[in-house]
Design an enzyme around this catalytic site. Structure first.
Site, PDB file in Angstrom:
ATOM      1  N   ALA A   1       0.870  -1.188   0.000  1.00  0.00           N
ATOM      2  CA  ALA A   1       0.000   0.000   0.000  1.00  0.00           C
ATOM      3  C   ALA A   1       0.903   1.234   0.000  1.00  0.00           C
ATOM      4  CB  ALA A   1      -0.961  -0.005   1.188  1.00  0.00           C
ATOM      5  N   LEU A   2       1.752   1.255  -0.998  1.00  0.00           N
ATOM      6  CA  LEU A   2       2.867   2.210  -1.010  1.00  0.00           C
ATOM      7  C   LEU A   2       2.422   3.653  -1.226  1.00  0.00           C
ATOM      8  CD1 LEU A   2       5.490   0.169  -3.081  1.00  0.00           C
ATOM      9  CD2 LEU A   2       5.154   0.228  -0.597  1.00  0.00           C
ATOM     10  N   HIS A   3       3.204   4.570  -0.643  1.00  0.00           N
ATOM     11  CA  HIS A   3       2.980   6.008  -0.793  1.00  0.00           C
ATOM     12  C   HIS A   3       4.344   6.683  -0.933  1.00  0.00           C
ATOM     13  CE1 HIS A   3       4.192   6.079   3.393  1.00  0.00           C
ATOM     14  NE2 HIS A   3       3.191   5.258   3.700  1.00  0.00           N
TER      15      HIS A   3
ATOM     16  N   GLY B   1       6.129   8.243   1.079  1.00  0.00           N
ATOM     17  CA  GLY B   1       7.063   7.981   2.189  1.00  0.00           C
ATOM     18  C   GLY B   1       7.915   6.755   1.883  1.00  0.00           C
ATOM     19  N   HIS B   2       7.258   5.678   1.434  1.00  0.00           N
ATOM     20  CA  HIS B   2       8.000   4.473   1.051  1.00  0.00           C
ATOM     21  C   HIS B   2       8.954   4.802  -0.105  1.00  0.00           C
ATOM     22  CE1 HIS B   2       4.172   2.418   2.555  1.00  0.00           C
ATOM     23  NE2 HIS B   2       5.102   1.864   3.300  1.00  0.00           N
TER      24      HIS B   2
ATOM     25  N   GLN C   1       3.297  -9.540  13.305  1.00  0.00           N
ATOM     26  CA  GLN C   1       3.453  -8.268  14.020  1.00  0.00           C
ATOM     27  C   GLN C   1       2.129  -7.581  14.331  1.00  0.00           C
ATOM     28  OE1 GLN C   1       5.822  -6.654  10.654  1.00  0.00           O
ATOM     29  NE2 GLN C   1       4.863  -4.709  11.153  1.00  0.00           N
TER      30      GLN C   1
ATOM     31  N   GLY D   1      12.084   4.063   7.978  1.00  0.00           N
ATOM     32  CA  GLY D   1      11.596   5.425   8.158  1.00  0.00           C
ATOM     33  C   GLY D   1      11.568   5.853   9.619  1.00  0.00           C
TER      34      GLY D   1
ATOM     35  N   ASP E   1       8.489   5.407  12.035  1.00  0.00           N
ATOM     36  CA  ASP E   1       8.413   4.326  13.018  1.00  0.00           C
ATOM     37  C   ASP E   1       9.722   4.323  13.809  1.00  0.00           C
ATOM     38  OD1 ASP E   1       5.847   2.841  12.098  1.00  0.00           O
ATOM     39  OD2 ASP E   1       6.976   3.230  10.275  1.00  0.00           O
TER      40      ASP E   1
ATOM     41  N   ARG F   1      -2.115   3.409   6.446  1.00  0.00           N
ATOM     42  CA  ARG F   1      -3.382   3.433   7.196  1.00  0.00           C
ATOM     43  C   ARG F   1      -4.219   4.677   6.900  1.00  0.00           C
ATOM     44  NH1 ARG F   1      -0.276   0.332  11.019  1.00  0.00           N
ATOM     45  NH2 ARG F   1      -1.525  -1.451  11.625  1.00  0.00           N
TER      46      ARG F   1
HETATM   47  P1  AMP Z   1       5.279  -0.070   6.359  1.00  0.00           P
HETATM   48  O1  AMP Z   1       4.897  -0.491   4.982  1.00  0.00           O
HETATM   49  O2  AMP Z   1       4.287   0.813   7.020  1.00  0.00           O
HETATM   50  O3  AMP Z   1       5.738  -1.225   7.199  1.00  0.00           O
HETATM   51  O4  AMP Z   1       6.566   0.846   6.190  1.00  0.00           O
HETATM   52  C1  AMP Z   1       7.705   0.392   5.517  1.00  0.00           C
HETATM   53  C2  AMP Z   1       8.830   1.355   5.772  1.00  0.00           C
HETATM   54  O5  AMP Z   1       8.475   2.651   5.281  1.00  0.00           O
HETATM   55  C3  AMP Z   1       9.140   1.514   7.267  1.00  0.00           C
HETATM   56  O6  AMP Z   1      10.552   1.612   7.438  1.00  0.00           O
HETATM   57  C4  AMP Z   1       8.458   2.805   7.603  1.00  0.00           C
HETATM   58  O7  AMP Z   1       9.035   3.484   8.689  1.00  0.00           O
HETATM   59  C5  AMP Z   1       8.646   3.594   6.316  1.00  0.00           C
HETATM   60  N1  AMP Z   1       7.663   4.665   6.221  1.00  0.00           N
HETATM   61  C6  AMP Z   1       6.320   4.551   6.402  1.00  0.00           C
HETATM   62  N2  AMP Z   1       5.745   5.765   6.318  1.00  0.00           N
HETATM   63  C7  AMP Z   1       6.741   6.656   6.090  1.00  0.00           C
HETATM   64  C8  AMP Z   1       6.790   8.077   5.916  1.00  0.00           C
HETATM   65  N3  AMP Z   1       5.697   8.823   5.977  1.00  0.00           N
HETATM   66  N4  AMP Z   1       7.993   8.659   5.698  1.00  0.00           N
HETATM   67  C9  AMP Z   1       9.120   7.903   5.658  1.00  0.00           C
HETATM   68  N5  AMP Z   1       9.142   6.573   5.809  1.00  0.00           N
HETATM   69  C10 AMP Z   1       7.974   5.952   6.031  1.00  0.00           C
END
Ligand code: AMP
Length: 286
Positions: A39-41, A43-44, A68, A154, A157, A194
């Site tokens: 569900a990439l954005h 930030g990813h 998790q 990121g 987290d 989310r």
């Molecule tokens: P997730 O898919 O939520 O497990 O996130 C994967 C990676 O992307 C983790 O290292 C997160 O900390 C990072 N991440 C998620 N949201 C952001 C964001 N807004 N800015 C930077 N990194 C992010």
């Protein structure tokens, strides 16, 4: 809508990944690794861009790790959009995407659980029992499969970064953990998969989390951490539709509570709160 993705190689099995990793190692390629739950954005993608700039190859994993999730309904509602994710990663010029099924990734039930001590006891660790054990198991398994030179995580987290650093140190993984900045919407809301579950009104409401953190940060420059927290709490309490779980000043490395400002340690203001039934986290580093 179906996307075509010709140039990014999707790897679904551990065996195929291992074969590729062996050849990259022989060719002495540096491997940047970005673990995600999809569900990439943007930030990813910011992590992906940093990895691409610093390594010969970039591998992204997309895997919603059941271990998790302490709450089954959270796991069920977690957004999934693999085809769109692959399309975005191809646009970024990512070389390989590892996206195994749950039964492929955990072919045997794992009985391993990990205990990280004080770094994982508070904040997320306190409110999501078992969460960091699940994160540790999946990330250790992924590190063993991908053998990355650098892993990108990121700041969004922040406690997870601290836990992964401990994991790498304690299990002697030969890689560098790179902490990347939090990417935000124009209203300040930290990007998160989310957020897709929020209405337009919810997105506006959720921006108050980062506003509260900024109020705290600004006040901490003038007075002290206790007053700064009180001011941020006061701001949040005006909005009844935000249900606060925690708001804490912590040492950004050890995650232990901090009461006084000490210029030598990096201090972070961390928040978790519910908006429209969605649990959101954010933090700002002072
Ligand atoms: P997730 O898919 O939520 O497990 O996130 C994967 C990676 O992307 C983790 O290292 C997160 O900390 C990072 N991440 C998620 N949201 C952001 C964001 N807004 N800015 C930077 N990194 C992010």
């Amino acid at each position: 809508m179906k996307y075509t993705h010709k140039n990014v190689e999707k790897i679904s099995t551990k065996e195929n990944l291992k074969l590729l990793v062996r050849s990259w190692r022989l060719e002495q390629k540096t491997i940047g690794f970005v673990p995600t739950m999809g569900a990439l954005h943007e930030g990813h993608l910011s992590l992906v861009r940093q990895s691409k700039a610093e390594n010969n190859l970039t591998v992204v994993s997309i895997f919603v790790n059941p271990l998790q999730f302490n709450n089954p309904s959270d796991l069920e509602k977690y957004p999934r959009s693999l085809e769109a994710d692959l399309y975005m990663l191809e646009n970024e010029g990512v070389d390989f995407v590892f996206s195994p099924s749950v039964s492929e990734f955990y072919d045997q039930p794992t009985s391993l659980s990990l205990e990280f001590g004080s770094v994982a006891n508070r904040l997320e660790g306190e409110h999501r029992p078992g969460h960091f054990s699940g994160v540790g198991v999946v990330v250790a398994r992924l590190f063993n499969l991908v053998c990355p030179t650098r892993g990108y995580f990121g700041s969004k987290d922040l406690q997870q970064v601290a836990v992964i650093k401990r994991l790498v140190q304690d299990l002697a993984f030969d890689l560098e953990v790179v902490r990347c900045p939090t990417y935000r919407e124009s209203n300040g809301l930290a990007m998160s998969s989310r957020n897709r579950r929020l209405s337009e009104e919810g997105v506006a409401l959720a921006a108050n989390l980062s506003k509260a953190l900024q109020i705290g940060l600004d006040e901490s420059q003038k007075t002290n951490l206790a007053k700064a927290k009180a001011l941020a709490l006061n701001f949040l309490q005006k909005e009844k539709r935000i249900e606060l779980e925690y708001l804490e000043w912590v040492n950004a490395e050890t995650m232990e509570a901090v009461e006084d400002i000490n210029d030598k340690t990096e201090i972070a203001f961390c928040i978790a709160a519910w908006v429209e039934g969605v649990r959101l986290i954010d933090n700002k580093i002072r």
